[in-house]
Design an enzyme around this catalytic site. Sequence first.
Site, PDB file in Angstrom:
ATOM      1  N   HIS A  69       0.912  -1.132  -0.083  1.00 56.23           N
ATOM      2  CA  HIS A  69       0.060  -0.024  -0.140  1.00 56.23           C
ATOM      3  C   HIS A  69       0.915   1.178   0.034  1.00 56.23           C
ATOM      4  O   HIS A  69       1.729   1.297   0.942  1.00 56.23           O
ATOM      5  CB  HIS A  69      -1.020   0.096   1.196  1.00 56.23           C
ATOM      6  CG  HIS A  69      -2.007  -0.900   1.041  1.00 56.23           C
ATOM      7  ND1 HIS A  69      -2.042  -2.278   1.163  1.00 56.23           N
ATOM      8  CD2 HIS A  69      -3.391  -0.686   0.629  1.00 56.23           C
ATOM      9  CE1 HIS A  69      -3.216  -2.795   0.938  1.00 56.23           C
ATOM     10  NE2 HIS A  69      -4.013  -1.911   0.621  1.00 56.23           N
ATOM     11  N   SER A  86      -6.433   4.183  -5.964  1.00 61.17           N
ATOM     12  CA  SER A  86      -5.782   4.794  -4.723  1.00 61.17           C
ATOM     13  C   SER A  86      -6.157   6.218  -4.795  1.00 61.17           C
ATOM     14  O   SER A  86      -6.159   7.051  -3.852  1.00 61.17           O
ATOM     15  CB  SER A  86      -4.495   4.387  -4.468  1.00 61.17           C
ATOM     16  OG  SER A  86      -3.723   4.617  -3.487  1.00 61.17           O
ATOM     17  N   VAL A 122      -2.245   1.986   7.278  1.00 55.63           N
ATOM     18  CA  VAL A 122      -3.099   1.481   6.300  1.00 55.63           C
ATOM     19  C   VAL A 122      -4.623   1.839   6.913  1.00 55.63           C
ATOM     20  O   VAL A 122      -4.974   1.468   8.019  1.00 55.63           O
ATOM     21  CB  VAL A 122      -3.434   0.204   5.733  1.00 55.63           C
ATOM     22  CG1 VAL A 122      -4.465  -0.030   4.844  1.00 55.63           C
ATOM     23  CG2 VAL A 122      -1.838   0.122   4.928  1.00 55.63           C
ATOM     24  N   ILE A 123      -5.356   2.682   6.292  1.00 55.01           N
ATOM     25  CA  ILE A 123      -6.745   3.022   6.871  1.00 55.01           C
ATOM     26  C   ILE A 123      -7.575   3.217   5.551  1.00 55.01           C
ATOM     27  O   ILE A 123      -7.159   3.623   4.538  1.00 55.01           O
ATOM     28  CB  ILE A 123      -6.765   4.238   7.652  1.00 55.01           C
ATOM     29  CG1 ILE A 123      -8.117   4.284   8.112  1.00 55.01           C
ATOM     30  CG2 ILE A 123      -6.413   5.640   6.533  1.00 55.01           C
ATOM     31  CD1 ILE A 123      -8.064   5.334   9.439  1.00 55.01           C
TER      32      ILE A 123
HETATM   33  N1  LIG Z   1      -1.913   3.663   3.196  1.00 56.88           N
HETATM   34  C1  LIG Z   1      -3.449   3.654   2.755  1.00 56.88           C
HETATM   35  O1  LIG Z   1      -4.026   3.420   3.823  1.00 56.88           O
HETATM   36  N2  LIG Z   1      -3.397   3.651   1.568  1.00 56.88           N
HETATM   37  C2  LIG Z   1      -4.777   3.679   1.196  1.00 56.88           C
HETATM   38  N3  LIG Z   1      -5.859   3.650   1.865  1.00 56.88           N
HETATM   39  C3  LIG Z   1      -6.949   3.703   0.945  1.00 56.88           C
HETATM   40  O2  LIG Z   1      -8.123   3.838   1.242  1.00 56.88           O
HETATM   41  N4  LIG Z   1      -6.353   3.705  -0.268  1.00 56.88           N
HETATM   42  C4  LIG Z   1      -5.073   3.505  -0.313  1.00 56.88           C
HETATM   43  O3  LIG Z   1      -4.224   3.536  -0.979  1.00 56.88           O
END
Ligand SMILES: NC(=O)N[C@H]1NC(=O)NC1=O
Length: 174
Positions: A69, A86, A122-123
């Site tokens: 991510h 993203s 990550v969220i």
């Molecule tokens: N680091 C992270 O949370 N990345 C993401 N979260 C999201 O909802 N899309 C992402 O790319």
Amino acid sequence: MNMDIAAVNALPYEDFVDILGNVVEKCPIITAAVWSGRPFLSLAALEAAISEFIDALPESGKEGILRCHPDLAGRDLQSGSLTRESHEEQAGSGMGALNSGEASRMARLNQEYKERFGFPFVICARMHDKENILRQLSARCQNERAVERARGIEEVKKICHLRLQSLVLTDNRV
Ligand SMILES: NC(=O)N[C@H]1NC(=O)NC1=O
């Protein structure tokens, strides 16, 4: 693109992976693996197969997913190299429009988080605004590594849920 589950089930694996390969960010191997489980009775069944595949991975594999991510408001956003999904999620939660104070706080906390855990924060950005994301990032820096690994994976599943919803029609459509 918005197909129903019957159309998804009819896809050869090449198309299945092309269309659904990024429902977990930069992890097309997951999509490619669950193709074997067709036919899926519903979108929920496809989502459950993805979730079970993730849950069956060793902890190192779960951390690997998190490491795929991009940071929120990080270098991929600056350089325009985020995936389409993203990019939409980060833009929608205001990550592209941080003021300079917010941007430096975000960069500092993201770095602190990564140094502490060895994987990124990550969220599910679509479920939060920028104030909320900064608050959670700051709070989650204090957690134990195992708690954050599990928490990050929960967020990956929420992101996956919303990405699937935008690609596949739900079963109770008219
Ligand atoms: N680091 C992270 O949370 N990345 C993401 N979260 C999201 O909802 N899309 C992402 O790319």
